[in-house]
Design an enzyme around this catalytic site. Sequence first.
Site, short mmCIF file in Angstrom:
data_model
loop_
_atom_site.label_atom_id
_atom_site.label_comp_id
_atom_site.label_asym_id
_atom_site.label_seq_id
_atom_site.Cartn_x
_atom_site.Cartn_y
_atom_site.Cartn_z
N GLY A 107 0.85 -1.34 0.19
CA GLY A 107 0.02 0.09 -0.05
C GLY A 107 0.88 1.31 -0.08
N GLY B 76 -0.21 4.69 -0.56
CA GLY B 76 -1.40 5.14 0.14
C GLY B 76 -1.11 6.18 1.12
CB ILE C 148 -1.23 4.34 6.66
CG1 ILE C 148 -2.47 4.53 7.19
CG2 ILE C 148 -0.03 3.71 7.44
CD1 ILE C 148 -2.80 3.21 7.71
NE ARG D 292 -18.28 -7.35 9.63
CZ ARG D 292 -18.39 -8.38 10.28
NH1 ARG D 292 -19.38 -9.07 10.12
NH2 ARG D 292 -17.68 -8.74 11.19
CD GLN E 126 -0.16 -8.61 0.37
OE1 GLN E 126 -0.37 -8.03 1.45
NE2 GLN E 126 -0.39 -7.54 -0.48
N GLY F 224 -3.79 -3.27 7.33
CA GLY F 224 -5.13 -3.26 6.13
C GLY F 224 -6.30 -3.86 6.86
CG ASP G 77 -7.58 0.27 18.10
OD1 ASP G 77 -8.58 0.97 17.61
OD2 ASP G 77 -7.37 -0.89 17.58
NE ARG H 144 -7.40 6.19 16.82
CZ ARG H 144 -8.15 5.40 15.84
NH1 ARG H 144 -8.54 4.26 16.00
NH2 ARG H 144 -8.10 6.03 14.38
CG HIS I 27 -8.28 -2.31 14.21
ND1 HIS I 27 -8.10 -1.35 15.07
CD2 HIS I 27 -8.51 -2.00 13.00
CE1 HIS I 27 -8.37 0.02 14.34
NE2 HIS I 27 -8.49 -0.51 12.94
P1 NAX Z 1 -5.17 4.08 1.15
O1 NAX Z 1 -6.46 3.77 0.52
O2 NAX Z 1 -4.82 5.63 1.24
O3 NAX Z 1 -4.13 3.18 0.77
C1 NAX Z 1 -4.04 1.90 0.48
C2 NAX Z 1 -3.07 1.62 -0.81
O4 NAX Z 1 -3.10 0.34 -0.55
C3 NAX Z 1 -3.46 2.03 -1.83
O5 NAX Z 1 -2.72 2.78 -2.65
C4 NAX Z 1 -4.07 0.66 -2.69
O6 NAX Z 1 -3.72 0.77 -4.19
C5 NAX Z 1 -3.09 -0.18 -1.98
N1 NAX Z 1 -3.37 -1.67 -2.26
C6 NAX Z 1 -4.64 -2.29 -2.18
N2 NAX Z 1 -4.49 -3.43 -2.42
C7 NAX Z 1 -3.23 -3.90 -2.59
C8 NAX Z 1 -2.34 -4.99 -2.60
N3 NAX Z 1 -3.10 -6.06 -3.12
N4 NAX Z 1 -1.26 -4.89 -2.81
C9 NAX Z 1 -0.44 -3.72 -2.57
N5 NAX Z 1 -1.06 -2.60 -2.36
C10 NAX Z 1 -2.47 -2.47 -2.39
O7 NAX Z 1 -5.57 3.64 2.78
P2 NAX Z 1 -4.72 3.94 4.06
O8 NAX Z 1 -5.22 5.21 4.70
O9 NAX Z 1 -3.22 3.98 3.86
O10 NAX Z 1 -5.18 2.92 5.10
C11 NAX Z 1 -4.73 1.39 4.70
C12 NAX Z 1 -5.50 0.47 5.47
O11 NAX Z 1 -4.99 0.46 6.97
C13 NAX Z 1 -6.87 0.44 5.12
O12 NAX Z 1 -7.29 -0.92 5.12
C14 NAX Z 1 -7.35 0.95 6.50
O13 NAX Z 1 -8.54 0.80 6.96
C15 NAX Z 1 -6.40 0.27 7.59
N6 NAX Z 1 -6.32 1.07 8.87
C16 NAX Z 1 -6.04 0.44 9.96
C17 NAX Z 1 -5.78 0.73 11.15
C18 NAX Z 1 -5.49 -0.14 12.28
O14 NAX Z 1 -5.42 0.20 13.31
N7 NAX Z 1 -5.38 -1.28 12.10
C19 NAX Z 1 -5.81 2.13 11.67
C20 NAX Z 1 -5.97 2.92 10.29
C21 NAX Z 1 -6.41 2.37 9.23
O15 NAX Z 1 -7.73 2.84 9.04
#
Ligand code: NAX
Length: 327
Positions: free
Chosen positions: A10, A13, A15, A99, A113, A131, A160, A163, A188
Amino acid sequence: MAAKKVAVTGAAGNISYSLLFRIAAGGLYGPDTKVSLSLLEVDVPAVAKAMEGVKMELEDGAFALLESCTTHTDAAACFADADAAFLVGARPRSKGMERKDLLEANAAIFKVQGQALAAGARPDAKVLVVGNPANTNCLIAQRNAAGMDPACFTAMTRLDQNRAAAQVAAHAGAAVGEVRNVVVWGNHSATQFPDIAHATVAGKPAAEAVDAKWYKEEMIGVVQQRGAAIIAARGLSSAASAASAALDHMHDWIHGTPEGTWVSMAVVSGGEYGIEEGLVYSYPCTCAGGKWSVVPDLARDDFAAEMMKATEAELREERDAVAALLG
Ligand code: NAX
């Protein structure tokens, strides 16, 4: 010492845009260890191009510790010889998506992966799934990583925990650094259980500094819904705090937790606290010598036991929804 290879998915993206620069600056392995970054994105030209842009900025950061940075759209190439892998990339929920569909779409990604990690990463690689749905994505990756120790696979609940600690500090009028051992159990998600029963504030039991009614009736809900509150305020999801928590998680796993300090990590359950073996469940952990251990024998009252079971039930449901993809 050879550079440590850190894979980040990612990579284009939100994060990652925060996370990658902190790793390159030495925030993960420290000021004496070089790192090689290995970035992964989906094989979509516009996204791969954006990843190249991130790589250009990493170069322009002129980080003395960044030995190399490579970009990939193939998981096996990205994970080859990785010492650590941050699995940040995931499929977001699109309009009208149920969902179950979301779980399945992500399960397909994390199956590939997991297989790629098992094929090429170092046998003791540290894997952190960020993710969402993080716990179940981690379960899928782990179950498809034949031959790799299940203990290599973890999912993130550190945001979490951070926070929750911040909420306790603000309520108690203390500095967040004075708050210890607030932990998060389970998934989570909105069923997570932020627990302050064993926490301390400035060395005293948190119960003396925190109003019990506020904790049960307000704080738990605030922490559970904090991600939605950030989106409502910022118009974007929490990215910098998530990157920071991901770094905290991996840093403590690699370097160890300070004496007497626990951290929340979603790990493959060995049946601790009566939770079903094999689920990826967040527990209070300590880390030493590059290994995590669940903190044993914590007392829990009926309220805690009920909260822990509720979040376990959700994890079972998620697992059952993706049963066909479990290796
Ligand atoms: P973004 O949508 O900005 O970035 C995600 C990136 O992942 C995109 O660029 C996309 O092209 C890429 N991607 C998708 N499928 C992929 C694959 N198969 N291989 C490689 N890259 C791939 O999201 P972002 O804000 O960076 O958040 C990333 C993930 O973190 C999301 O699923 C989000 O829900 C999750 N989170 C998890 C948290 C936790 O505490 N566990 C908190 C923060 C966040 O919400």
